[in-house]
Design a protein around this motif. Structure first.
Motif, PDB file in Angstrom:
ATOM      1  N   GLY A 119      68.758  10.387  34.605  1.00 55.40           N
ATOM      2  CA  GLY A 119      68.220  11.346  35.558  1.00 55.40           C
ATOM      3  C   GLY A 119      66.788  11.036  35.931  1.00 55.40           C
ATOM      4  O   GLY A 119      66.401   9.871  36.088  1.00 55.40           O
ATOM      5  N   THR A 120      65.989  12.086  36.051  1.00 59.86           N
ATOM      6  CA  THR A 120      64.563  11.944  36.367  1.00 59.86           C
ATOM      7  C   THR A 120      63.759  12.670  35.299  1.00 59.86           C
ATOM      8  O   THR A 120      63.337  13.823  35.486  1.00 59.86           O
ATOM      9  N   PRO A 121      63.551  12.024  34.147  1.00 63.62           N
ATOM     10  CA  PRO A 121      62.850  12.692  33.049  1.00 63.62           C
ATOM     11  C   PRO A 121      61.362  12.824  33.339  1.00 63.62           C
ATOM     12  O   PRO A 121      60.822  12.139  34.218  1.00 63.62           O
ATOM     13  N   PHE A 140      60.624   2.780  33.468  1.00 63.98           N
ATOM     14  CA  PHE A 140      61.955   2.168  33.553  1.00 63.98           C
ATOM     15  C   PHE A 140      62.739   2.444  32.270  1.00 63.98           C
ATOM     16  O   PHE A 140      63.899   2.883  32.314  1.00 63.98           O
ATOM     17  N   LEU A 141      62.121   2.189  31.124  1.00 64.52           N
ATOM     18  CA  LEU A 141      62.803   2.411  29.846  1.00 64.52           C
ATOM     19  C   LEU A 141      63.021   3.897  29.585  1.00 64.52           C
ATOM     20  O   LEU A 141      64.051   4.294  29.025  1.00 64.52           O
ATOM     21  N   ASN A 142      62.068   4.717  29.980  1.00 59.12           N
ATOM     22  CA  ASN A 142      62.194   6.165  29.833  1.00 59.12           C
ATOM     23  C   ASN A 142      63.406   6.680  30.603  1.00 59.12           C
ATOM     24  O   ASN A 142      64.216   7.464  30.083  1.00 59.12           O
ATOM     25  N   THR A 143      63.560   6.235  31.835  1.00 55.56           N
ATOM     26  CA  THR A 143      64.688   6.654  32.665  1.00 55.56           C
ATOM     27  C   THR A 143      66.000   6.106  32.131  1.00 55.56           C
ATOM     28  O   THR A 143      67.022   6.804  32.101  1.00 55.56           O
ATOM     29  N   LYS A 144      65.979   4.844  31.710  1.00 61.78           N
ATOM     30  CA  LYS A 144      67.199   4.244  31.168  1.00 61.78           C
ATOM     31  C   LYS A 144      67.655   4.968  29.909  1.00 61.78           C
ATOM     32  O   LYS A 144      68.856   5.167  29.684  1.00 61.78           O
ATOM     33  N   ASP A 145      66.718   5.388  29.091  1.00 60.24           N
ATOM     34  CA  ASP A 145      67.043   6.064  27.837  1.00 60.24           C
ATOM     35  C   ASP A 145      67.559   7.479  28.069  1.00 60.24           C
ATOM     36  O   ASP A 145      68.558   7.901  27.474  1.00 60.24           O
ATOM     37  N   LYS A 146      66.893   8.211  28.958  1.00 62.01           N
ATOM     38  CA  LYS A 146      67.191   9.633  29.104  1.00 62.01           C
ATOM     39  C   LYS A 146      68.108   9.946  30.277  1.00 62.01           C
ATOM     40  O   LYS A 146      68.765  10.991  30.306  1.00 62.01           O
ATOM     41  N   ALA A 155      55.593   1.103  42.520  1.00 64.88           N
ATOM     42  CA  ALA A 155      54.684   0.806  43.605  1.00 64.88           C
ATOM     43  C   ALA A 155      54.225   2.033  44.342  1.00 64.88           C
ATOM     44  O   ALA A 155      53.077   2.136  44.686  1.00 64.88           O
ATOM     45  N   ILE A 156      55.116   2.934  44.610  1.00 62.63           N
ATOM     46  CA  ILE A 156      54.685   4.107  45.335  1.00 62.63           C
ATOM     47  C   ILE A 156      55.420   5.312  44.879  1.00 62.63           C
ATOM     48  O   ILE A 156      55.465   6.305  45.539  1.00 62.63           O
ATOM     49  N   GLY A 157      55.964   5.258  43.765  1.00 64.68           N
ATOM     50  CA  GLY A 157      57.042   6.043  43.598  1.00 64.68           C
ATOM     51  C   GLY A 157      57.190   7.232  42.812  1.00 64.68           C
ATOM     52  O   GLY A 157      56.378   7.649  42.096  1.00 64.68           O
ATOM     53  N   ALA A 158      58.321   7.740  42.985  1.00 66.82           N
ATOM     54  CA  ALA A 158      58.800   8.746  42.110  1.00 66.82           C
ATOM     55  C   ALA A 158      58.856   8.084  40.766  1.00 66.82           C
ATOM     56  O   ALA A 158      59.563   7.139  40.568  1.00 66.82           O
ATOM     57  N   VAL A 159      58.048   8.577  39.831  1.00 70.72           N
ATOM     58  CA  VAL A 159      57.968   7.904  38.550  1.00 70.72           C
ATOM     59  C   VAL A 159      59.338   7.849  37.932  1.00 70.72           C
ATOM     60  O   VAL A 159      60.106   8.766  38.027  1.00 70.72           O
ATOM     61  N   GLY A 160      59.628   6.743  37.290  1.00 69.22           N
ATOM     62  CA  GLY A 160      60.940   6.543  36.711  1.00 69.22           C
ATOM     63  C   GLY A 160      61.866   5.898  37.703  1.00 69.22           C
ATOM     64  O   GLY A 160      62.284   4.773  37.525  1.00 69.22           O
ATOM     65  N   ALA A 161      62.229   6.569  38.792  1.00 71.03           N
ATOM     66  CA  ALA A 161      63.218   6.033  39.714  1.00 71.03           C
ATOM     67  C   ALA A 161      62.722   4.778  40.380  1.00 71.03           C
ATOM     68  O   ALA A 161      63.466   3.821  40.561  1.00 71.03           O
TER      69      ALA A 161
END
Length: 334
Positions: free
Chosen positions: A204-206, A196-202, A8-14
């Motif tokens: 941290g904050t990829p 979401f999947l990117n963060t779950k896979d890698k 929504a406003i975010g730090a992408v991933g988190a």
């Protein structure tokens, strides 16, 4: 306020996995910051009005959060995906706005709103029969997701499945259920789910994998889905992402329809930006407006995440511009 886990406003991933954002808060008892020294020019004072419009994101600040069906890979087959793609083909953002208005303002149930839409838009026409069996469609805990879940139910029923829609909650709950096959289908948002999947896979904050371009985003999303055991159908034209809204009266008075026009004409001390507290730090909100559009505002008013406080602030003339979601029923013109 709609409870959702969105980019929504975010730090992408988190933010893709974030919980509800809070409502009021911020500096001072009013939740409004003092004017900042960097805000040069007169700006554009708020103009009250009932009709809201979204300023066009002409420089593509926001990533492409198009509606897209997510399917447990073991349950996916060509007929099932084709049925879900019929829903995607029928949806654009103006139609999604009207669906949200039907539920959130006209007080229809998601089931009734979906059935009326499916009938009016021939959603089930030409759907081929699949192998059949039981399908559970998961829905998140806000009305739009429930409407989409009901539309998926209608399409999959036409394809010969026995379908139940189950409200599950936020993404942290329904994504594992989808992967495990406890539910087979869920409506998703392309950029948010990709991160979401990117963060779950890698962990941290990829680096982000989503983009303002929907084709780039879907390519990344499908690659992440392959690793998680999730298959994705076709994206709809309909998007539900950050939108910066003004009243129609404001747009008419100042002659602004795009964010570029808004920044050029309204940077200055009289301009008040409203949104959730996190807006001041998140790259798709205030910092993004400053970096991408060169906008300078006089004040920030700490309100809510696209909810009633922000919409009321626009309508009663407390804020010049506010962050609400692009598919909000408040944008409906009738």
């Amino acid at each position: 306020m709609r409870a959702r886990t969105r980019l929504a406003i975010g730090a992408v991933g988190a933010v893709a996995g974030a919980a509800l954002l809070t409502g009021c808060g911020g500096a001072g008892s009013s939740g409004t910051d003092a004017p900042k020294e960097g805000a040069s020019g007169a700006g554009c004072a708020p103009v009250a009005g009932q009709q809201l419009i979204a300023l066009q994101d002409d420089k593509k600040l926001q990533n492409s959060d198009n509606i897209i069906p997510a399917v447990n890979s073991k349950a996916a087959n060509p007929q099932l995906i084709a049925a879900l793609d019929k829903v995607s083909a029928a949806l654009d953002t103006p139609k999604l706005i009207q669906l949200n208005k039907a539920v959130n303002e006209d007080r229809k149930t998601p089931k009734v709103a979906a059935e009326e839409f499916a009938s009016a838009n021939n959603v089930t026409a030409g759907i081929a029969k699949g192998p059949g069996g039981d399908i559970v469609v998961g829905a998140a805990n806000f009305a739009e997701s429930q409407i989409l879940g009901e539309l998926y139910r209608i399409a999959l029923t036409a394809a010969g499945y026995q379908v139940k829609v189950q409200q599950i909650g936020n993404r942290e709950l329904y994504e594992p259920a989808l992967v495990k096959g406890e539910i087979q289908v869920v409506p998703e948002y392309a950029a948010t789910m990709a991160e979401f999947l990117n963060t779950k896979d890698k962990g941290g904050t990829p680096p982000p994998v989503s983009s303002p371009d929907i084709n780039t985003t879907v390519t990344a999303l499908k690659a992440e889905g392959d690793k998680a055991g999730i298959t994705f159908g076709a994206p709809a034209a309909a998007q539900d992402q950050n939108a910066f809204a003004v009243t129609q009266a404001f747009a008419d008075k100042y002659g602004v329809r795009t964010l570029s026009e808004f920044a050029a004409k309204c940077s200055g001390s009289a301009t008040v930006l409203g949104g959730p507290p996190e807006c001041e730090q998140r790259p798709f909100c205030k910092p993004g407006l400053e970096k991408t559009y060169g906008l300078s505002v006089g004040r920030f008013s700490s309100l809510d995440q696209g909810g009633p406080l922000t919409k009321s602030g626009l309508r009663d003339g407390s804020i010049s511009v506010g962050l609400i979601f692009s598919s909000d029923g408040a944008f409906a013109t009738s």
